[in-house]
Design an enzyme around this catalytic site. Structure first.
Site, PDB file in Angstrom:
ATOM      1  N   ASP A 142       9.365   2.911  -0.466  1.00 52.44           N
ATOM      2  CA  ASP A 142       8.355   3.584   0.346  1.00 52.44           C
ATOM      3  C   ASP A 142       8.623   3.255   1.813  1.00 52.44           C
ATOM      4  O   ASP A 142       8.375   2.148   2.272  1.00 52.44           O
ATOM      5  CB  ASP A 142       6.956   3.127  -0.090  1.00 52.44           C
ATOM      6  CG  ASP A 142       5.847   3.854   0.670  1.00 52.44           C
ATOM      7  OD1 ASP A 142       6.158   4.590   1.622  1.00 52.44           O
ATOM      8  OD2 ASP A 142       4.667   3.665   0.304  1.00 52.44           O
ATOM      9  N   LYS A 167       4.380   9.408   8.573  1.00 56.25           N
ATOM     10  CA  LYS A 167       4.186   8.833   9.907  1.00 56.25           C
ATOM     11  C   LYS A 167       5.185   9.354  10.962  1.00 56.25           C
ATOM     12  O   LYS A 167       5.005  10.457  11.450  1.00 56.25           O
ATOM     13  CB  LYS A 167       4.125   7.314   9.785  1.00 56.25           C
ATOM     14  CG  LYS A 167       2.900   6.921   8.914  1.00 56.25           C
ATOM     15  CD  LYS A 167       2.540   5.462   8.902  1.00 56.25           C
ATOM     16  CE  LYS A 167       1.185   5.255   8.243  1.00 56.25           C
ATOM     17  NZ  LYS A 167       1.201   4.685   6.911  1.00 56.25           N
ATOM     18  N   TYR A 180       0.852  -1.189   0.000  1.00 57.82           N
ATOM     19  CA  TYR A 180       0.000   0.000   0.000  1.00 57.82           C
ATOM     20  C   TYR A 180       0.886   1.236   0.000  1.00 57.82           C
ATOM     21  O   TYR A 180       1.851   1.309   0.762  1.00 57.82           O
ATOM     22  CB  TYR A 180      -0.891  -0.001   1.247  1.00 57.82           C
ATOM     23  CG  TYR A 180      -1.769   1.226   1.392  1.00 57.82           C
ATOM     24  CD1 TYR A 180      -2.839   1.448   0.529  1.00 57.82           C
ATOM     25  CD2 TYR A 180      -1.532   2.156   2.402  1.00 57.82           C
ATOM     26  CE1 TYR A 180      -3.652   2.571   0.667  1.00 57.82           C
ATOM     27  CE2 TYR A 180      -2.343   3.276   2.557  1.00 57.82           C
ATOM     28  CZ  TYR A 180      -3.400   3.484   1.680  1.00 57.82           C
ATOM     29  OH  TYR A 180      -4.207   4.590   1.821  1.00 57.82           O
TER      30      TYR A 180
HETATM   31  C1  PLP Z   1       0.507   5.047   5.601  1.00 56.83           C
HETATM   32  C2  PLP Z   1       1.238   4.748   4.342  1.00 56.83           C
HETATM   33  C3  PLP Z   1       1.130   5.552   3.202  1.00 56.83           C
HETATM   34  C4  PLP Z   1       0.145   6.691   3.110  1.00 56.83           C
HETATM   35  O1  PLP Z   1       0.371   7.674   4.054  1.00 56.83           O
HETATM   36  P1  PLP Z   1      -0.836   8.682   4.438  1.00 56.83           P
HETATM   37  O2  PLP Z   1      -0.168   9.685   5.305  1.00 56.83           O
HETATM   38  O3  PLP Z   1      -1.862   7.844   5.125  1.00 56.83           O
HETATM   39  O4  PLP Z   1      -1.344   9.249   3.163  1.00 56.83           O
HETATM   40  C5  PLP Z   1       1.946   5.292   2.115  1.00 56.83           C
HETATM   41  N1  PLP Z   1       2.806   4.268   2.138  1.00 56.83           N
HETATM   42  C6  PLP Z   1       2.929   3.452   3.202  1.00 56.83           C
HETATM   43  C7  PLP Z   1       3.916   2.338   3.176  1.00 56.83           C
HETATM   44  C8  PLP Z   1       2.138   3.653   4.330  1.00 56.83           C
HETATM   45  O5  PLP Z   1       2.237   2.826   5.375  1.00 56.83           O
END
Ligand code: PLP
Length: 430
Positions: A237, A265, A142
């Site tokens: 990511d 995060k 994701y």
């Molecule tokens: C949480 C997350 C996202 C998206 O971040 P948001 O701040 O919720 O838009 C993208 N990539 C990874 C791996 C994530 O865990």
């Protein structure tokens, strides 16, 4: 007092599903989500005054625990100076410097407001830099709700059993190629056919969004090698793993240097702040240095940068040692409790995030995840919740700990495990 049920009823009238992010609605496990009123250290307190040991930590940001004094102090000081300038400010530079100092391959960063924006902007930059259209991602990974990346996107969609999402057009998803995670031969095959059309490969550095499914040895290095050979970019990511898996994120563990990296995060310290960065020659293609447009009214917001900077500066070696200790202790205890009642399971780690899969087999890709006896999680989850432990409300999410999880909090979780394990053992499919 307004109860959680009352809030949820009111919420559903004014907000789709009653929540502002789908997993919070408890769709995968059923029941009414507790509405939270406050938080402190490793605990959340709901609107009815019930306290929970928090094993989500806001899905990662609260790495130091809730209301860490140094973070509160930094935010209060920033608040006194103004909440948004719409002009450059020193805090943005300091946060960028902190990130660049921690991660060698990241020479420059651009601050944004969410992980979604970070990945969206990174793939735009990769396309602009390479002049190619196609991108390759992995099933179960994701990357936020970016149109082009909402193809087989893991937890949220798997949880709600939507194979794809309405609202994303064929054109938006048509340039996205999805292959099984941990499958280098599948990547090789795609590149052998259309390697010169692929702008980038994007992967979770160590996935947490289908549950914790770490890369097999050599997987990330293989992606780097294949992309380099074909003139495509490798995007790691690290929105979840960044500054959690180690002081330099997952990169600190495997030392595979990506071309671009995305963060979110932890680096926002509980505020909306995220970033993408990487090789300076690529980042220089961004406006205003270069032609690839990207912008944000609130990007580099002074409260968010203050919270993020204070959080990162307090992520000391002791903090990372405690995360390791708490996650390994909890993983071991969960495993012991489930073994005690004869429930087949695997505890898997992506750094200091972990999750429990109800299966005997190693889980290396999204098909493996979906083949687990995930119905057992519902019973396990609700028994833990009843005893005051707040776990992810989905079997396909990772558990997060913080440095504020002291022995008292850890023991509260351990004490709740036997009854939850018994619930998992008694659960039946369907
Ligand atoms: C949480 C997350 C996202 C998206 O971040 P948001 O701040 O919720 O838009 C993208 N990539 C990874 C791996 C994530 O865990």
């Amino acid at each position: 007092m307004t109860t959680s049920s009352q809030w949820f009823e009111r919420a559903q009238k004014v907000t789709p599903g009653g929540v502002n992010s789908p997993v919070r609605a408890f769709g995968a496990v059923g029941g009414t989500p507790p509405f939270m009123a406050s938080a402190s250290g490793p605990y959340l307190t709901d609107t009815e005054g019930k306290e929970y040991v928090d094993l989500i930590c806001s899905w990662g940001p609260m790495i130091l625990g809730h209301r860490h004094p140094a973070v509160l102090e930094a935010v209060q000081a920033a608040l006194q100076r103004g909440t948004s300038f719409g002009a450059p400010s020193g805090g943005e530079v300091e946060l960028a410097e902190e990130i660049v100092a921690r991660v060698d391959p990241v020479e420059q960063v651009r601050l944004v407001n969410s992980g979604t924006e970070a990945t969206m902007s990174a793939i735009r930059l990769a396309r602009g830099f390479t002049g190619r259209n196609k991108i390759l991602k992995f099933a179960g990974c994701y990357h936020g709700h970016v149109d082009a990346l909402l193809a087989s996107a893991g937890s949220g969609l798997a949880t709600f059993a939507l194979p794809d999402t309405p609202g994303v057009t064929g054109a938006q998803a048509g340039d996205t190629i999805v292959v099984p995670y941990n499958d280098l031969p599948a990547v090789e095959k795609v590149f052998a056919e259309i390697g010169d059309e692929i702008a980038c490969v994007i992967t979770e550095a160590a996935p947490g969004n289908m549950g914790a499914v770490p890369p097999l040895p050599g997987f990330n290095a293989g992606l780097k090698e294949i992309t380099a050979r074909h003139g495509a970019l490798f995007i790691s990511d690290e929105v979840m793993t960044g500054f959690r898996a180690s002081r330099s994120g997952w990169y600190g563990r495997d030392q595979v240097a990506p071309d671009l990296v995305t963060y979110g995060k932890v680096m926002g310290g509980g505020f909306p702040a995220a970033a993408f960065g990487g090789r300076a020659d690529i980042m220089q293609h961004l406006a205003p240095s270069g032609p690839v447009y990207q912008a944000g009214t609130l990007s580099g917001n002074p409260l968010a940068t203050a919270a993020g900077l204070a959080t990162l500066r307090h992520c000391t070696p002791e903090v990372y040692a405690r995360l390791e200790e708490v996650s390994s202790t909890l993983g071991r205890e969960v495993s012991a409790a489930l073994s005690g009642v004869g429930v087949a399971h695997r505890v898997q780690y992506s750094g200091t995030m972990f999750s429990v899969f109800f299966t005997e087999n190693a889980v290396v890709d999204f098909d493996d995840v979906q083949a687990t006896e995930s119905y057992r999680y519902t019973a396990f989850f609700h028994e833990m919740l009843r005893q005051g432990v707040y776990l992810p409300p989905s079997p396909f999410e990772a558990w997060f700990v913080s440095a504020s999880h002291d022995d008292t909090a850890v023991n509260r979780v351990i004490d709740a495990l036997p009854a939850a394990a018994a619930g998992a053992a008694a659960a039946t499919a369907g």
